[in-house]
Scaffold this motif. Structure first.
Motif, mmCIF file in Angstrom:
data_model
loop_
_atom_site.group_PDB
_atom_site.id
_atom_site.type_symbol
_atom_site.label_atom_id
_atom_site.label_comp_id
_atom_site.label_asym_id
_atom_site.label_seq_id
_atom_site.Cartn_x
_atom_site.Cartn_y
_atom_site.Cartn_z
ATOM 1 N N GLY A 44 0.810 -1.210 0.000
ATOM 2 C CA GLY A 44 0.000 0.000 0.000
ATOM 3 C C GLY A 44 0.844 1.260 0.000
ATOM 4 N N LEU A 45 1.938 1.216 0.719
ATOM 5 C CA LEU A 45 2.867 2.346 0.749
ATOM 6 C C LEU A 45 3.459 2.580 -0.636
ATOM 7 C CD1 LEU A 45 4.102 4.287 2.870
ATOM 8 C CD2 LEU A 45 5.927 2.616 3.177
ATOM 9 N N GLU A 46 3.896 1.508 -1.282
ATOM 10 C CA GLU A 46 4.498 1.623 -2.604
ATOM 11 C C GLU A 46 3.503 2.103 -3.663
ATOM 12 O OE1 GLU A 46 6.540 -1.978 -3.669
ATOM 13 O OE2 GLU A 46 8.129 -1.637 -2.196
ATOM 14 N N ARG A 47 2.239 1.785 -3.511
ATOM 15 C CA ARG A 47 1.213 2.221 -4.469
ATOM 16 C C ARG A 47 0.671 3.610 -4.149
ATOM 17 N NH1 ARG A 47 -0.149 -3.034 -3.450
ATOM 18 N NH2 ARG A 47 -1.865 -2.416 -2.094
ATOM 19 N N GLY A 48 1.133 4.223 -3.072
ATOM 20 C CA GLY A 48 0.657 5.544 -2.686
ATOM 21 C C GLY A 48 -0.708 5.520 -2.034
ATOM 22 N N GLU A 49 -1.088 4.377 -1.492
ATOM 23 C CA GLU A 49 -2.396 4.223 -0.856
ATOM 24 C C GLU A 49 -2.342 4.434 0.652
ATOM 25 O OE1 GLU A 49 -3.830 0.848 -4.074
ATOM 26 O OE2 GLU A 49 -3.422 0.236 -2.014
ATOM 27 N N ARG A 50 -1.153 4.445 1.217
ATOM 28 C CA ARG A 50 -0.985 4.584 2.662
ATOM 29 C C ARG A 50 -0.349 5.916 2.999
ATOM 30 N NH1 ARG A 50 -2.637 0.888 6.504
ATOM 31 N NH2 ARG A 50 -2.805 -1.154 5.585
ATOM 32 N N ASN A 51 -0.879 6.575 4.001
ATOM 33 C CA ASN A 51 -0.307 7.808 4.512
ATOM 34 C C ASN A 51 0.502 7.403 5.745
ATOM 35 O OD1 ASN A 51 0.341 10.408 5.042
ATOM 36 N ND2 ASN A 51 -1.756 11.121 5.339
ATOM 37 N N ALA A 52 1.770 7.163 5.559
ATOM 38 C CA ALA A 52 2.623 6.602 6.598
ATOM 39 C C ALA A 52 2.875 7.578 7.738
ATOM 40 C CB ALA A 52 3.964 6.185 5.995
ATOM 41 N N THR A 53 3.034 7.027 8.922
ATOM 42 C CA THR A 53 3.468 7.836 10.062
ATOM 43 C C THR A 53 4.982 7.958 10.016
ATOM 44 O OG1 THR A 53 3.785 5.945 11.528
ATOM 45 C CG2 THR A 53 1.572 6.931 11.479
ATOM 46 N N ILE A 54 5.510 8.912 10.741
ATOM 47 C CA ILE A 54 6.956 9.077 10.806
ATOM 48 C C ILE A 54 7.594 7.834 11.429
ATOM 49 C CG2 ILE A 54 7.027 10.297 13.025
ATOM 50 C CD1 ILE A 54 9.168 11.124 9.945
ATOM 51 N N GLN A 55 6.917 7.190 12.359
ATOM 52 C CA GLN A 55 7.439 5.962 12.974
ATOM 53 C C GLN A 55 7.564 4.854 11.940
ATOM 54 O OE1 GLN A 55 4.469 5.637 16.088
ATOM 55 N NE2 GLN A 55 6.047 6.042 17.640
ATOM 56 N N SER A 56 6.542 4.708 11.100
ATOM 57 C CA SER A 56 6.588 3.681 10.063
ATOM 58 C C SER A 56 7.690 3.976 9.053
ATOM 59 C CB SER A 56 5.249 3.595 9.328
ATOM 60 O OG SER A 56 4.237 3.213 10.197
ATOM 61 N N LEU A 57 7.812 5.242 8.672
ATOM 62 C CA LEU A 57 8.865 5.607 7.729
ATOM 63 C C LEU A 57 10.245 5.348 8.325
ATOM 64 C CD1 LEU A 57 7.558 8.908 6.115
ATOM 65 C CD2 LEU A 57 7.577 6.601 5.152
ATOM 66 N N ALA A 58 10.398 5.613 9.612
ATOM 67 C CA ALA A 58 11.688 5.356 10.265
ATOM 68 C C ALA A 58 12.007 3.864 10.250
ATOM 69 C CB ALA A 58 11.671 5.892 11.698
ATOM 70 N N ARG A 59 11.018 3.029 10.473
ATOM 71 C CA ARG A 59 11.232 1.576 10.440
ATOM 72 C C ARG A 59 11.625 1.107 9.032
ATOM 73 N NH1 ARG A 59 6.227 -1.068 13.761
ATOM 74 N NH2 ARG A 59 7.207 -0.964 15.811
ATOM 75 N N VAL A 60 10.909 1.616 8.037
ATOM 76 C CA VAL A 60 11.185 1.236 6.654
ATOM 77 C C VAL A 60 12.574 1.728 6.250
ATOM 78 C CG1 VAL A 60 10.484 1.598 4.247
ATOM 79 C CG2 VAL A 60 8.761 1.068 5.987
ATOM 80 N N ALA A 61 12.887 2.961 6.602
ATOM 81 C CA ALA A 61 14.202 3.509 6.273
ATOM 82 C C ALA A 61 15.314 2.681 6.907
ATOM 83 C CB ALA A 61 14.298 4.965 6.737
ATOM 84 N N LYS A 62 15.154 2.328 8.162
ATOM 85 C CA LYS A 62 16.165 1.515 8.846
ATOM 86 C C LYS A 62 16.332 0.165 8.163
ATOM 87 C CE LYS A 62 17.523 -0.339 13.307
ATOM 88 N NZ LYS A 62 17.186 -0.483 14.722
ATOM 89 N N ALA A 63 15.219 -0.452 7.801
ATOM 90 C CA ALA A 63 15.273 -1.759 7.140
ATOM 91 C C ALA A 63 15.956 -1.665 5.776
ATOM 92 C CB ALA A 63 13.863 -2.325 6.982
ATOM 93 N N LEU A 64 15.848 -0.507 5.138
ATOM 94 C CA LEU A 64 16.476 -0.305 3.830
ATOM 95 C C LEU A 64 17.894 0.248 3.946
ATOM 96 C CD1 LEU A 64 13.441 1.199 1.885
ATOM 97 C CD2 LEU A 64 14.517 -1.039 1.490
ATOM 98 N N GLY A 65 18.325 0.541 5.167
ATOM 99 C CA GLY A 65 19.667 1.073 5.371
ATOM 100 C C GLY A 65 19.806 2.495 4.855
ATOM 101 N N THR A 66 18.732 3.279 4.987
ATOM 102 C CA THR A 66 18.737 4.652 4.490
ATOM 103 C C THR A 66 18.079 5.551 5.522
ATOM 104 O OG1 THR A 66 18.296 5.993 2.529
ATOM 105 C CG2 THR A 66 16.550 4.464 3.195
#
Length: 77
Positions: A44-66
């Motif tokens: 959903g995030l990749e399709r632009g269907e989810r309005n992510a929280t900063i916490q979720s973005l931080a988790r995704v960024a960490k998992a991606l090493g960015t």
């Protein structure tokens, strides 16, 4: 009909997440597991269907090493 600014923001964020995930050679399932979110959330995030929280973005960024900033690159409000 032209897309609204929020839709454009979410679509660009999704493009960035997908691009970085593919560059890391991770599946959506692998990224979700590493970020401790559901696989459907990543999709959903990749399709632009989810309005992510900063916490979720931080988790995704960490998992991606960015950084969250990198996930938001090119986004203009």
């Amino acid at each position: 009909m032209p897309r609204s600014v929020p839709e454009k923001v979410l679509l660009k964020l999704g493009e960035n997440v997908r691009s970085l995930r593919e560059r890391a050679t991770l599946t959506q399932e692998e990224l979700a597991a590493q970020a401790e979110v559901d696989r459907t959330y990543v999709g959903g995030l990749e399709r632009g269907e989810r309005n992510a929280t900063i916490q979720s973005l931080a988790r995704v960024a960490k998992a991606l090493g960015t950084s969250v900033a990198e996930l938001c690159r090119g986004i203009e409000g």
